[in-house]
Design a protein around this motif. Structure first.
Motif, PDB file in Angstrom:
ATOM      1  N   LEU A 158      -0.914  -2.328  -5.456  1.00 55.01           N
ATOM      2  CA  LEU A 158      -0.214  -1.796  -4.279  1.00 55.01           C
ATOM      3  C   LEU A 158       0.967  -2.673  -3.903  1.00 55.01           C
ATOM      4  CD1 LEU A 158      -3.083  -0.641  -1.884  1.00 55.01           C
ATOM      5  CD2 LEU A 158      -1.291   0.794  -2.893  1.00 55.01           C
ATOM      6  N   ARG A 162       4.338   1.155   0.316  1.00 52.53           N
ATOM      7  CA  ARG A 162       3.726   1.790   1.485  1.00 52.53           C
ATOM      8  C   ARG A 162       2.709   2.844   1.030  1.00 52.53           C
ATOM      9  NH1 ARG A 162       9.065   3.073   3.043  1.00 52.53           N
ATOM     10  NH2 ARG A 162       8.356   5.229   2.891  1.00 52.53           N
ATOM     11  N   LEU A 163       1.711   3.097   1.883  1.00 48.05           N
ATOM     12  CA  LEU A 163       0.655   4.052   1.530  1.00 48.05           C
ATOM     13  C   LEU A 163       1.198   5.463   1.299  1.00 48.05           C
ATOM     14  CD1 LEU A 163      -2.642   3.510   3.488  1.00 48.05           C
ATOM     15  CD2 LEU A 163      -2.139   3.148   1.086  1.00 48.05           C
ATOM     16  N   ASP A 164       2.298   5.840   2.012  1.00 48.18           N
ATOM     17  CA  ASP A 164       2.810   7.199   1.819  1.00 48.18           C
ATOM     18  C   ASP A 164       3.536   7.339   0.473  1.00 48.18           C
ATOM     19  OD1 ASP A 164       5.097   5.808   2.367  1.00 48.18           O
ATOM     20  OD2 ASP A 164       5.728   7.003   4.088  1.00 48.18           O
ATOM     21  N   VAL A 166       1.873   6.366  -2.220  1.00 48.32           N
ATOM     22  CA  VAL A 166       0.731   6.405  -3.148  1.00 48.32           C
ATOM     23  C   VAL A 166       0.186   7.822  -3.197  1.00 48.32           C
ATOM     24  CG1 VAL A 166      -1.653   5.597  -3.459  1.00 48.32           C
ATOM     25  CG2 VAL A 166       0.117   4.015  -2.655  1.00 48.32           C
ATOM     26  N   PHE A 227      -8.197   0.623   2.046  1.00 43.61           N
ATOM     27  CA  PHE A 227      -6.824   1.071   1.799  1.00 43.61           C
ATOM     28  C   PHE A 227      -6.420   2.282   2.639  1.00 43.61           C
ATOM     29  CE2 PHE A 227      -8.431  -0.926  -2.178  1.00 43.61           C
ATOM     30  CZ  PHE A 227      -7.719  -2.105  -2.049  1.00 43.61           C
ATOM     31  N   LEU A 229      -7.181   5.511   2.542  1.00 42.47           N
ATOM     32  CA  LEU A 229      -6.925   6.830   1.932  1.00 42.47           C
ATOM     33  C   LEU A 229      -8.178   7.692   2.012  1.00 42.47           C
ATOM     34  CD1 LEU A 229      -4.841   5.993  -1.268  1.00 42.47           C
ATOM     35  CD2 LEU A 229      -4.056   7.062   0.825  1.00 42.47           C
TER      36      LEU A 229
END
Ligand code: NDP
Length: 386
Positions: A158, A162-164, A166, A227, A229
């Motif tokens: 990671l 940023r998570l968006d 992924v 994380f 998600l």
């Protein structure tokens, strides 16, 4: 300045690997506290070798033995839950959480509440109290670094993304010792076969979890909490060689993977030195010698634990606590030869069906649901064993 460390579960597989790394770099680390449940000899030995200031044995009846083994040293011996919390939240700023099972939850929370850096191997603590622990870490500024090789791999992949960005996490699974077994074949397996993992050397409980693939189910829930998600963006992929420890797929189609030999000292070292790196004695990968890597979809018919864990994650509330507690009781009963291997997931499924507990609001609620589920699971074991 040496990093001040504490190791909860110092006498176990992860604990010993951590001590091994610390012993190779004494100029970098200072051991403040070590803990064990009952293994007085190994705890005292480790405390003598490292010069730890505090050694804690969970069972108070063993304190006199620990004191006598530590006589003449500068290590203070202590016992019981308060001493365990002191080891977790005392002077160490880096705490290895390597107790097995929900028994590790309260000491982990003590470290999180004290705002420490927590290297988290004790996945059961996060599975049972994930939201409470992550909220507490945000509030106190504690840092949780994943030690589990899969989550450590994802954490490394990671990076600063940023998570968006992924699209999904891909947790790899070795498939355990019974990957090629039929359902009938699995019914007859012994504890000795189940703890003999093909790639990793680990404690008995996680080895059985790997054999049922409940370990991957617990890791799915662990990944969700670490994380952030949802279940439908975390996939499981069987990769028998355990060379790729997990992957992250990004929205542009790129997939990043972390590779390494199957040696827990690699992810442990990553958390010990973080944000730096340190040398480890782990064997370096020789990909040309390996030649090929294989991948296959998991078989949820032969390994129902995966679906049970995904269901518990999606259901939310108290389901993950019940899944974990019933699994801990069932695994211990299998290791004690009271139930068969296939009874483990059967029993966990029944416990989940009977669960009526409300969602926990505090750690005390988690511990109470855990306690009640253990009683229910003990009853189920008694029926199977009769
Ligand atoms: P082990 O069984 O080898 O060691 C467990 C440690 O916890 C020992 O120090 C043990 O003390 C202590 N302990 C056990 N029960 C209690 C209790 N009720 N209260 C306080 N301390 C207790 O486990 P592992 O090292 O294999 O695993 C530790 C954790 O790390 C687990 O959650 C596992 O899932 C996770 N993990 C382990 C990996 C591995 O490679 N082993 C890989 C990834 C995650 P004593 O020796 O006195 O019994």
């Amino acid at each position: 300045m040496r990093r001040k460390v504490a190791i909860l579960g110092a006498t176990g597989s992860v604990g010993k690997s951590t001590l091994d790394l610390i012993g190779r770099s004494p100029e970098r680390f200072e051991v403040c506290a070590l803990t064990a449940a009952v293994n007085v000899e190994a705890l005292a030995d480790a405390a003598r070798k490292t010069g730890a200031r505090l050694a804690v044995i969970s069972d108070p009846s063993l304190l006199p033995q620990l004191e006598s083994r530590l006589a003449g040293t500068h290590t203070r011996a202590a016992a019981g839950p308060d001493a365990l919390a002191e080891a977790a939240a005392g002077e160490a700023d880096w705490v290895m959480a390597a107790i097995v099972g929900c028994a590790g939850l309260e000491p982990v929370m003590a470290a999180v509440e004290a705002g420490r850096t927590v290297a988290l191997a004790n996945k059961e603590a996060l599975v049972t109290a994930g939201a409470l622990m992550i909220d507490a870490a945000k509030r106190t500024g504690a840092t949780i670094l994943p030690v589990d090789s899969e989550h450590n791999a994802i954490f490394q992949c990671l990076g600063a993304n940023r998570l968006d960005q992924v699209s999904r996490l891909i947790l790899t699974a070795s498939g355990g010792p019974f990957r090629g077994f039929s359902l009938d074949g699995m019914r007859a397996v012994t504890p000795e076969q189940a703890v003999a993992h093909p790639n990793w050397s680990m404690g008995a409980k996680i080895s059985v979890d790997s054999a049922t693939m409940m370990n991957k189910g617990l890791e799915l829930i662990e990944a969700h909490h670490l994380f952030g998600l949802p279940s439908d963006r975390i996939d499981i992929l069987v990769h028998a060689e355990s060379v790729i420890h997990s992957m992250v797929e990004f929205i542009d189609g790129s997939v990043l993977a972390q590779l390494g030999s199957a040696d827990m000292r690699i992810p442990i070292a990553h958390t010990l030195a973080y944000p730096e790196r340190m040398e480890t004695p782990a064997v370096k990968l020789d990909l040309a010698k390996l030649g090929t890597l294989s991948f296959e979809a998991p078989d949820s018919t032969r390994f129902p634990a995966l679906a049970l864990a995904r269901h518990a994650l999606e259901q939310g509330g108290s389901a993950a606590i019940v899944l974990n507690a019933a699994n801990e009781v069932a695994v211990a009963s299998f290791l004690a030869r009271r139930i068969g291997f296939s009874d483990i997931t059967q029993l966990v499924g029944e416990a989940l069906e009977r669960n009526r507990a409300a969602a926990p609001q505090a750690i005390a609620d988690v511990m109470e649901i855990d306690r009640v589920t253990r009683i229910m699971a003990d009853d189920l074991v008694a029926k199977v064993a009769a």
